[in-house]
Design a protein around this motif. Structure first.
Motif, PDB file in Angstrom:
ATOM      1  N   MET A   1       0.845  -1.189   0.000  1.00 16.20           N
ATOM      2  CA  MET A   1       0.000   0.000   0.000  1.00 16.20           C
ATOM      3  C   MET A   1       0.884   1.244   0.000  1.00 16.20           C
ATOM      4  O   MET A   1       1.898   1.300   0.697  1.00 16.20           O
ATOM      5  N   LYS A   2       0.460   2.226  -0.785  1.00 14.80           N
ATOM      6  CA  LYS A   2       1.205   3.478  -0.874  1.00 14.80           C
ATOM      7  C   LYS A   2       0.313   4.619  -0.393  1.00 14.80           C
ATOM      8  O   LYS A   2      -0.804   4.792  -0.893  1.00 14.80           O
TER       9      LYS A   2
ATOM     10  N   ASP B   1       4.343  -4.336   1.714  1.00 15.23           N
ATOM     11  CA  ASP B   1       4.562  -4.324   0.265  1.00 15.23           C
ATOM     12  C   ASP B   1       6.045  -4.396  -0.103  1.00 15.23           C
ATOM     13  O   ASP B   1       6.390  -4.270  -1.282  1.00 15.23           O
ATOM     14  N   VAL B   2       6.899  -4.548   0.889  1.00 19.03           N
ATOM     15  CA  VAL B   2       8.349  -4.629   0.643  1.00 19.03           C
ATOM     16  C   VAL B   2       8.845  -5.922   1.279  1.00 19.03           C
ATOM     17  O   VAL B   2       9.275  -5.934   2.435  1.00 19.03           O
TER      18      VAL B   2
ATOM     19  N   LEU C   1      16.591  -4.298  -2.780  1.00 18.31           N
ATOM     20  CA  LEU C   1      16.045  -3.281  -3.666  1.00 18.31           C
ATOM     21  C   LEU C   1      17.166  -2.631  -4.473  1.00 18.31           C
ATOM     22  O   LEU C   1      18.242  -2.362  -3.942  1.00 18.31           O
ATOM     23  N   ARG C   2      16.895  -2.369  -5.731  1.00 16.44           N
ATOM     24  CA  ARG C   2      17.878  -1.650  -6.545  1.00 16.44           C
ATOM     25  C   ARG C   2      17.657  -0.158  -6.371  1.00 16.44           C
ATOM     26  O   ARG C   2      16.530   0.342  -6.465  1.00 16.44           O
ATOM     27  N   MET C   3      18.744   0.570  -6.111  1.00 16.71           N
ATOM     28  CA  MET C   3      18.710   2.005  -5.868  1.00 16.71           C
ATOM     29  C   MET C   3      19.649   2.691  -6.855  1.00 16.71           C
ATOM     30  O   MET C   3      20.805   2.288  -7.013  1.00 16.71           O
TER      31      MET C   3
ATOM     32  N   GLY D   1      10.236  -0.417  -6.677  1.00 13.48           N
ATOM     33  CA  GLY D   1       9.086  -0.699  -5.828  1.00 13.48           C
ATOM     34  C   GLY D   1       8.635   0.458  -4.967  1.00 13.48           C
ATOM     35  O   GLY D   1       7.525   0.440  -4.433  1.00 13.48           O
ATOM     36  N   LEU D   2       9.493   1.476  -4.823  1.00 14.18           N
ATOM     37  CA  LEU D   2       9.166   2.604  -3.949  1.00 14.18           C
ATOM     38  C   LEU D   2       8.895   3.890  -4.711  1.00 14.18           C
ATOM     39  O   LEU D   2       8.335   4.830  -4.144  1.00 14.18           O
TER      40      LEU D   2
END
Length: 298
Positions: A1-2, A197-198, A204-206, A276-277
């Motif tokens: 959820m965002k 959701d993570v 995670l790719r940043m 994802g963010l």
């Protein structure tokens, strides 16, 4: 959820992101508080209510019709860890800075926080303005003495941050705080992505781009101290509150470490993306530019 903090029709509102729309919670769930920080303080019942919200007539807005604001413009604390990626610590070592033997934390004063697409000011007192892509953690529960194994239970979610830094002011003080806390030097967002959701925040790719040029690219698994170890360390010392933000470190590729160094100038555009963010993107403007926001928080 965002969950997003946004401005529409001249008024700040709270919304739930669904694809390329935002559901205005002041319409779809008017009984809820109007600020994300207040939602976090209420805990799981309020978050569950947002999760249940469905699009209703009059509440759905195109995402590109709103201005996204800092999700949490006024946390009680904004803390950041220094040299917490193996590759960044190594590039610092090559520059003569010893690798810390423990976690090194500093404050970013909360007045530095601005929105995900607001301008960043290069102050008149320095030409050594730098960038640092970082994964931000938002605390969801008041907590103290949290073991690493239990740390996931106190995390509300994650967001994208840029730990904008004035290098010469940073280097003048062992606390780093002044060089990290100039107004507008804390862009965050674009929204809060809740922890459910993570699945793995260390996978995670940043990436960070300056004017479209890739400068930083990493997986968040490159941390020396992972997020849960960070929370254990901090809560040994202090109580963390709902809404507190932790910036978890940057990878190699910062401007000061390039050969020759490459600092930010007015007109430059810095974009940070985390899979994802979402992303944040900020233009650098000179001090005194009327385009710069006078008020913190975006």
């Amino acid at each position: 959820m965002k969950i997003a903090n946004f401005e529409y029709d001249g008024r700040a509102r709270l919304g739930k992101i669904l694809d390329d729309t935002v559901v205005d919670l002041s319409v779809a769930a008017p009984e809820l508080p109007k600020l994300l920080l207040e939602i976090l303080r209420l805990g799981a019942p309020a978050m569950d209510k947002i999760a249940e919200v469905q699009p209703v007539a009059g509440a759905v807005l195109p995402l590109d019709s709103v201005k996204l604001l800092a999700p949490i413009p006024n946390p009680s604390k904004y803390l950041a860890i220094g040299m917490n990626y193996h590759d960044h610590a190594e590039e610092a070592r090559k520059a003569g800075i010893p690798i810390p033997q423990t976690q090194v934390w500093f404050n970013k004063q909360v007045s530095c926080i601005v929105g995900p697409y607001d301008n960043v000011v290069r102050p008149n007192v320095s030409e050594r303005l730098d960038y640092e892509a970082e994964l931000g953690v938002v605390i969801g529960k008041r907590c103290r003495h949290v073991k690493a194994a239990d740390a996931p239970s106190v995390i509300a979610g994650y967001l994208v941050t840029n730990d904008v830094t004035v290098r010469d002011w940073q280097q003048r003080s062992p606390t780093w705080t002044l060089g990290k806390s100039f107004d507008t030097h804390g862009p965050i967002g674009p929204w809060l992505t809740t922890a459910d959701d993570v699945p793995d925040p260390h996978a995670l790719r940043m990436r960070l781009f300056v004017n479209g040029e890739l400068r930083q690219d990493t997986l968040t698994g490159g941390m020396i101290y992972n997020i849960f170890q960070q929370i254990e360390h901090l809560t040994t010392v202090m109580t963390l509150e709902p809404g507190d933000i932790l910036a978890t470190g940057t990878c190699s590729g910062v401007g000061i470490a390039l050969k020759p160094p490459s600092f930010l100038n007015p007109g430059d555009v810095v974009r940070v993306e985390i899979d994802g963010l979402g992303n944040i993107e900020n233009r650098v403007v000179p001090d005194g530019d009327p385009a710069a926001r006078a008020e913190p928080g975006g």
